[in-house]
Design a protein around this motif. Structure first.
Motif, PDB file in Angstrom:
ATOM      1  N   LEU A 261       0.831  -1.198   0.000  1.00  0.00           N
ATOM      2  CA  LEU A 261       0.000   0.000   0.000  1.00  0.00           C
ATOM      3  C   LEU A 261       0.873   1.258   0.000  1.00  0.00           C
ATOM      4  O   LEU A 261       0.575   2.231  -0.707  1.00  0.00           O
ATOM      5  CB  LEU A 261      -0.946   0.001   1.195  1.00  0.00           C
ATOM      6  N   ALA A 262       1.965   1.224   0.746  1.00  0.00           N
ATOM      7  CA  ALA A 262       2.911   2.358   0.768  1.00  0.00           C
ATOM      8  C   ALA A 262       3.530   2.549  -0.622  1.00  0.00           C
ATOM      9  O   ALA A 262       3.706   3.683  -1.078  1.00  0.00           O
ATOM     10  CB  ALA A 262       3.987   2.138   1.816  1.00  0.00           C
ATOM     11  N   TRP A 263       3.850   1.455  -1.288  1.00  0.00           N
ATOM     12  CA  TRP A 263       4.406   1.552  -2.643  1.00  0.00           C
ATOM     13  C   TRP A 263       3.385   2.162  -3.602  1.00  0.00           C
ATOM     14  O   TRP A 263       3.741   2.985  -4.441  1.00  0.00           O
ATOM     15  CB  TRP A 263       4.828   0.183  -3.147  1.00  0.00           C
ATOM     16  N   LEU A 264       2.127   1.743  -3.494  1.00  0.00           N
ATOM     17  CA  LEU A 264       1.093   2.324  -4.348  1.00  0.00           C
ATOM     18  C   LEU A 264       1.012   3.833  -4.126  1.00  0.00           C
ATOM     19  O   LEU A 264       0.981   4.612  -5.078  1.00  0.00           O
ATOM     20  CB  LEU A 264      -0.265   1.684  -4.068  1.00  0.00           C
ATOM     21  N   ARG A 265       0.961   4.226  -2.882  1.00  0.00           N
ATOM     22  CA  ARG A 265       0.886   5.657  -2.553  1.00  0.00           C
ATOM     23  C   ARG A 265       2.137   6.389  -3.043  1.00  0.00           C
ATOM     24  O   ARG A 265       2.050   7.485  -3.565  1.00  0.00           O
ATOM     25  CB  ARG A 265       0.732   5.858  -1.048  1.00  0.00           C
ATOM     26  N   GLY A 266       3.297   5.753  -2.868  1.00  0.00           N
ATOM     27  CA  GLY A 266       4.554   6.356  -3.300  1.00  0.00           C
ATOM     28  C   GLY A 266       4.630   6.565  -4.799  1.00  0.00           C
ATOM     29  O   GLY A 266       5.340   7.467  -5.272  1.00  0.00           O
ATOM     30  N   ARG A 267       3.914   5.778  -5.545  1.00  0.00           N
ATOM     31  CA  ARG A 267       3.881   5.930  -7.005  1.00  0.00           C
ATOM     32  C   ARG A 267       2.751   6.850  -7.470  1.00  0.00           C
ATOM     33  O   ARG A 267       2.440   6.925  -8.644  1.00  0.00           O
ATOM     34  CB  ARG A 267       3.744   4.573  -7.668  1.00  0.00           C
ATOM     35  N   GLY A 268       2.120   7.519  -6.510  1.00  0.00           N
ATOM     36  CA  GLY A 268       1.137   8.533  -6.854  1.00  0.00           C
ATOM     37  C   GLY A 268      -0.299   8.047  -6.961  1.00  0.00           C
ATOM     38  O   GLY A 268      -1.184   8.817  -7.333  1.00  0.00           O
ATOM     39  N   HIS A 269      -0.552   6.787  -6.629  1.00  0.00           N
ATOM     40  CA  HIS A 269      -1.923   6.266  -6.693  1.00  0.00           C
ATOM     41  C   HIS A 269      -2.733   6.774  -5.495  1.00  0.00           C
ATOM     42  O   HIS A 269      -2.231   6.855  -4.380  1.00  0.00           O
ATOM     43  CB  HIS A 269      -1.929   4.734  -6.678  1.00  0.00           C
ATOM     44  N   ASP A 270      -3.986   7.109  -5.752  1.00  0.00           N
ATOM     45  CA  ASP A 270      -4.943   7.455  -4.703  1.00  0.00           C
ATOM     46  C   ASP A 270      -5.670   6.143  -4.386  1.00  0.00           C
ATOM     47  O   ASP A 270      -6.458   5.659  -5.184  1.00  0.00           O
ATOM     48  CB  ASP A 270      -5.919   8.510  -5.218  1.00  0.00           C
TER      49      ASP A 270
ATOM     50  N   LYS B 247      -2.250   4.504   8.915  1.00  0.00           N
ATOM     51  CA  LYS B 247      -0.832   4.878   8.932  1.00  0.00           C
ATOM     52  C   LYS B 247      -0.377   5.346   7.554  1.00  0.00           C
ATOM     53  O   LYS B 247       0.460   6.224   7.436  1.00  0.00           O
ATOM     54  CB  LYS B 247       0.002   3.680   9.394  1.00  0.00           C
ATOM     55  N   GLU B 248      -0.944   4.758   6.512  1.00  0.00           N
ATOM     56  CA  GLU B 248      -0.567   5.100   5.136  1.00  0.00           C
ATOM     57  C   GLU B 248      -1.434   6.218   4.548  1.00  0.00           C
ATOM     58  O   GLU B 248      -1.247   6.586   3.391  1.00  0.00           O
ATOM     59  CB  GLU B 248      -0.648   3.863   4.235  1.00  0.00           C
ATOM     60  N   GLY B 249      -2.394   6.732   5.322  1.00  0.00           N
ATOM     61  CA  GLY B 249      -3.258   7.800   4.832  1.00  0.00           C
ATOM     62  C   GLY B 249      -4.240   7.339   3.771  1.00  0.00           C
ATOM     63  O   GLY B 249      -4.603   8.088   2.871  1.00  0.00           O
ATOM     64  N   ILE B 250      -4.672   6.095   3.904  1.00  0.00           N
ATOM     65  CA  ILE B 250      -5.580   5.482   2.933  1.00  0.00           C
ATOM     66  C   ILE B 250      -6.951   5.323   3.574  1.00  0.00           C
ATOM     67  O   ILE B 250      -7.053   4.941   4.742  1.00  0.00           O
ATOM     68  CB  ILE B 250      -5.027   4.107   2.481  1.00  0.00           C
ATOM     69  N   SER B 251      -7.993   5.589   2.787  1.00  0.00           N
ATOM     70  CA  SER B 251      -9.333   5.441   3.338  1.00  0.00           C
ATOM     71  C   SER B 251      -9.759   3.974   3.308  1.00  0.00           C
ATOM     72  O   SER B 251      -9.400   3.227   2.401  1.00  0.00           O
ATOM     73  CB  SER B 251     -10.340   6.302   2.578  1.00  0.00           C
ATOM     74  N   LEU B 252     -10.505   3.591   4.316  1.00  0.00           N
ATOM     75  CA  LEU B 252     -11.049   2.237   4.425  1.00  0.00           C
ATOM     76  C   LEU B 252     -12.515   2.365   4.793  1.00  0.00           C
ATOM     77  O   LEU B 252     -12.862   3.025   5.770  1.00  0.00           O
ATOM     78  CB  LEU B 252     -10.315   1.436   5.503  1.00  0.00           C
ATOM     79  N   ARG B 253     -13.356   1.735   4.008  1.00  0.00           N
ATOM     80  CA  ARG B 253     -14.793   1.698   4.318  1.00  0.00           C
ATOM     81  C   ARG B 253     -15.199   0.245   4.403  1.00  0.00           C
ATOM     82  O   ARG B 253     -14.982  -0.518   3.462  1.00  0.00           O
ATOM     83  CB  ARG B 253     -15.573   2.425   3.216  1.00  0.00           C
ATOM     84  N   SER B 254     -15.725  -0.149   5.529  1.00  0.00           N
ATOM     85  CA  SER B 254     -16.238  -1.503   5.695  1.00  0.00           C
ATOM     86  C   SER B 254     -17.729  -1.474   5.388  1.00  0.00           C
ATOM     87  O   SER B 254     -18.456  -0.618   5.899  1.00  0.00           O
ATOM     88  CB  SER B 254     -15.997  -1.993   7.120  1.00  0.00           C
ATOM     89  N   VAL B 255     -18.169  -2.386   4.523  1.00  0.00           N
ATOM     90  CA  VAL B 255     -19.586  -2.472   4.168  1.00  0.00           C
ATOM     91  C   VAL B 255     -20.082  -3.883   4.425  1.00  0.00           C
ATOM     92  O   VAL B 255     -19.344  -4.853   4.268  1.00  0.00           O
ATOM     93  CB  VAL B 255     -19.855  -2.070   2.696  1.00  0.00           C
TER      94      VAL B 255
END
Length: 195
Positions: free
Chosen positions: A101-110, A169-177
């Motif tokens: 997830l950190a790698w995804l964010r580091g490569r500019g992915h939202d 920690k990675e600043g990623i949103s999580l929604r549980s449904v």
């Protein structure tokens, strides 16, 4: 009719794709279990949404899920930064997920995660004992729900909290449904950023 997790997740993914496509955004798809089974790079072309919907209509094969290997593959396939919706039950080992997830964010992915759960997974509320089958592995166990409910619920909550802490920690949103939640309400919240 109650939704299966797979049907709920596929319908949610298809509807998000439709919404984004109608805004003239490029949309793509990666379908995975223990590896990426199908990959459609993000495009805004005639027929792209239809290809995605056809892919999502296929019945999942039901193999064990792995979250790390498919993300490693995705990182090599996704050439441009994008909005990435990762829709899963996340009921797989989480080891290595934070790094990907950190790698995804580091490569500019939202990156946005949506965890799809069956309400009975949260409370393990089954009245009678019986045979339970793992839908991914086919493994069968004879269980007394009352005997294991407390331990199961504790482990489920712990797993969920580990995931929540990791993405926070990675600043990623999580929604549980839950599969008993109205898709209309969930979609409204997700696409407006309130979910």
């Amino acid at each position: 009719l109650p939704w299966t997790k797979a049907d709920y997740a596929r319908t949610l993914g298809a509807t998000i794709a439709y919404f984004l496509n109608s805004q003239r955004d490029a949309v793509g798809l990666a379908v995975f279990d223990d590896k990426i089974k199908e990959f459609l790079p993000a495009r805004h072309r005639s027929g792209q949404l239809r290809r995605m919907l056809v892919s999502l209509e296929r019945t999942p094969e039901g193999k064990a899920s792995d979250l790390v290997r498919p993300l490693d593959e995705f990182l090599t396939l996704a050439k441009k930064p994008a909005l990435v919706w990762l829709i899963s039950d996340f009921l797989a080992p989480l080891d290595g997920l934070e790094k990907r997830l950190a790698w995804l964010r580091g490569r500019g992915h939202d990156v946005r995660l949506v965890q799809v759960v069956d309400p009975r997974e949260e409370d393990f509320h089954f009245e009678e004992g019986g045979q339970f089958e793992d839908m991914e592995t086919g493994r069968r166990l004879i269980l007394s729900p009352a005997a294991i409910r407390r331990q199961y619920v504790e482990r489920f909550k712990t797993h969920r909290q580990v995931l929540a802490n990791m993405v926070a920690k990675e600043g990623i949103s999580l929604r549980s449904v839950r599969t008993d939640e109205s898709l209309v309400g969930v979609l409204g919240q997700l696409v407006t950023g309130r979910g």
